[in-house]
Design a protein around this motif. Structure first.
Motif, PDB file in Angstrom:
ATOM      1  N   LYS A  92     -10.569   1.656   7.341  1.00  0.00           N
ATOM      2  CA  LYS A  92     -10.472   3.090   7.613  1.00  0.00           C
ATOM      3  C   LYS A  92      -9.144   3.619   7.077  1.00  0.00           C
ATOM      4  CE  LYS A  92     -13.503   3.330  11.665  1.00  0.00           C
ATOM      5  NZ  LYS A  92     -14.482   4.216  11.029  1.00  0.00           N
ATOM      6  N   LEU A  93      -9.220   4.766   6.464  1.00  0.00           N
ATOM      7  CA  LEU A  93      -8.049   5.405   5.869  1.00  0.00           C
ATOM      8  C   LEU A  93      -7.140   5.974   6.948  1.00  0.00           C
ATOM      9  CD1 LEU A  93      -7.222   6.046   2.867  1.00  0.00           C
ATOM     10  CD2 LEU A  93      -8.167   8.321   3.244  1.00  0.00           C
ATOM     11  N   TRP A  94      -5.823   5.913   6.691  1.00  0.00           N
ATOM     12  CA  TRP A  94      -4.849   6.560   7.563  1.00  0.00           C
ATOM     13  C   TRP A  94      -4.151   7.630   6.726  1.00  0.00           C
ATOM     14  CZ3 TRP A  94       0.639   4.710   8.994  1.00  0.00           C
ATOM     15  CH2 TRP A  94       1.163   5.523  10.023  1.00  0.00           C
ATOM     16  N   PRO A  95      -4.617   8.888   6.786  1.00  0.00           N
ATOM     17  CA  PRO A  95      -4.069   9.941   5.925  1.00  0.00           C
ATOM     18  C   PRO A  95      -2.561  10.109   6.047  1.00  0.00           C
ATOM     19  CG  PRO A  95      -6.095  10.680   6.962  1.00  0.00           C
ATOM     20  CD  PRO A  95      -5.733   9.379   7.613  1.00  0.00           C
ATOM     21  N   GLN A  96      -2.034  10.024   7.285  1.00  0.00           N
ATOM     22  CA  GLN A  96      -0.587  10.166   7.470  1.00  0.00           C
ATOM     23  C   GLN A  96       0.174   9.057   6.759  1.00  0.00           C
ATOM     24  OE1 GLN A  96      -2.932  10.216   9.796  1.00  0.00           O
ATOM     25  NE2 GLN A  96      -2.502  11.669  11.452  1.00  0.00           N
ATOM     26  N   GLY A  97      -0.408   7.850   6.762  1.00  0.00           N
ATOM     27  CA  GLY A  97       0.220   6.730   6.070  1.00  0.00           C
ATOM     28  C   GLY A  97       0.236   6.932   4.571  1.00  0.00           C
ATOM     29  N   LEU A  98      -0.840   7.509   4.042  1.00  0.00           N
ATOM     30  CA  LEU A  98      -0.889   7.802   2.611  1.00  0.00           C
ATOM     31  C   LEU A  98       0.171   8.822   2.213  1.00  0.00           C
ATOM     32  CD1 LEU A  98      -4.628   8.067   1.472  1.00  0.00           C
ATOM     33  CD2 LEU A  98      -2.953   6.344   0.859  1.00  0.00           C
ATOM     34  N   ALA A 132       1.239   1.830   3.904  1.00  0.00           N
ATOM     35  CA  ALA A 132       0.364   1.712   5.073  1.00  0.00           C
ATOM     36  C   ALA A 132      -0.737   2.763   4.983  1.00  0.00           C
ATOM     37  CB  ALA A 132       1.171   1.871   6.361  1.00  0.00           C
ATOM     38  N   PRO A 133      -1.617   2.635   3.964  1.00  0.00           N
ATOM     39  CA  PRO A 133      -2.634   3.661   3.745  1.00  0.00           C
ATOM     40  C   PRO A 133      -3.818   3.590   4.682  1.00  0.00           C
ATOM     41  CG  PRO A 133      -2.944   1.898   2.190  1.00  0.00           C
ATOM     42  CD  PRO A 133      -1.697   1.551   2.969  1.00  0.00           C
ATOM     43  N   PHE A 137       5.977  -7.301   2.913  1.00  0.00           N
ATOM     44  CA  PHE A 137       5.945  -6.062   3.692  1.00  0.00           C
ATOM     45  C   PHE A 137       4.973  -6.178   4.863  1.00  0.00           C
ATOM     46  CE2 PHE A 137       3.850  -2.021   4.647  1.00  0.00           C
ATOM     47  CZ  PHE A 137       4.933  -1.245   5.021  1.00  0.00           C
ATOM     48  N   ASN A 138       3.756  -6.672   4.583  1.00  0.00           N
ATOM     49  CA  ASN A 138       2.748  -6.760   5.638  1.00  0.00           C
ATOM     50  C   ASN A 138       3.061  -7.828   6.672  1.00  0.00           C
ATOM     51  OD1 ASN A 138       0.228  -4.913   5.201  1.00  0.00           O
ATOM     52  ND2 ASN A 138       0.814  -5.583   3.153  1.00  0.00           N
ATOM     53  N   LEU A 139       3.929  -8.778   6.330  1.00  0.00           N
ATOM     54  CA  LEU A 139       4.301  -9.827   7.272  1.00  0.00           C
ATOM     55  C   LEU A 139       5.480  -9.444   8.166  1.00  0.00           C
ATOM     56  CD1 LEU A 139       3.790 -12.990   5.052  1.00  0.00           C
ATOM     57  CD2 LEU A 139       2.639 -12.518   7.220  1.00  0.00           C
TER      58      LEU A 139
END
Length: 213
Positions: free
Chosen positions: A71-77, A92-93, A163-165
């Protein structure tokens, strides 16, 4: 079975394009021509890195019998796009959401670590490919293009892994750390070394070291 919804495919494509654009802005600066010329190259590394990262989460989730959907996170984009103009990308999209009534820390940790491991593997594959074409890149424009794509793929994927870790908020690192500290520290150390080498030594110099040049 590995299934996708129409909205999931849409969200993946949007996130893929915007994150690719963000990395192109970081590499091309505020020169629109440079950004546009770099974008196709970046899309290969980011496309493989981002899409396969999320599919890693989805595959492991569904392996355990859970339904999982990106699922997309618009604020993250938007935040990623803004940070790209300052020379870095807070990527963090969106995320793969796993639907389960109950999940152990171990399963959650294994689902979470799948994405960064995919990025680490991709970084090493891109580095191997860059090494294999490096010498011919001096005389062949096709080999040079492949080297540039692979060098970018190595840099992007190693960065995405580390980054993801990071054990921050809802990033993968928090869940991996909760599950197993030893696995988390080894994985983030590997990702960190790959990223640091990319940022300090540079991919071309890494390749030259591997080749003994």
């Amino acid at each position: 079975m590995f299934k996708f919804t129409a909205s999931e495919v849409r969200d993946l494509l949007i996130a893929f394009f915007v994150i690719s654009l963000c990395f192109a802005i970081v590499n091309g600066g505020r020169d629109s021509n440079a950004v546009l010329s770099i974008l196709p190259i970046v899309m290969v590394g980011v496309g493989a890195g981002f899409i396969l990262h999320e599919l890693g989460h989805k595959f492991v989730s569904m392996k355990y019998g859970y339904w999982a959907e990106f699922k997309l996170w618009p604020q993250g984009l938007i935040f990623a796009l803004v940070t790209s103009f300052f020379g870095f990308v807070f990527a963090a999209p969106g995320a793969v959401y796993t639907y389960a009534n109950y999940m152990t820390d171990e399963i959650n940790g294994k689902i979470s670590i799948a994405g960064p491991i995919v990025n680490i593997i991709l970084a090493l594959v891109f580095l191997a490919l860059a090494t294999s074409v490096y010498q011919s890149a001096f005389t062949s424009s096709n080999s040079l293009l492949i080297f540039i794509i692979c060098a970018t793929g190595y840099s992007v994927n190693s960065f995405l892994a580390v980054f993801n870790l990071l054990p921050i908020g809802n990033l993968d690192g928090s869940k991996v750390l909760t599950w197993n500290f030893g696995i988390w520290i080894v994985t983030i150390a590997i990702a960190g070394i790959l990223t640091a080498a990319s940022m300090t030594i540079g991919v071309e110099n890494i390749v030259r070291m591997i080749l003994g040049m």
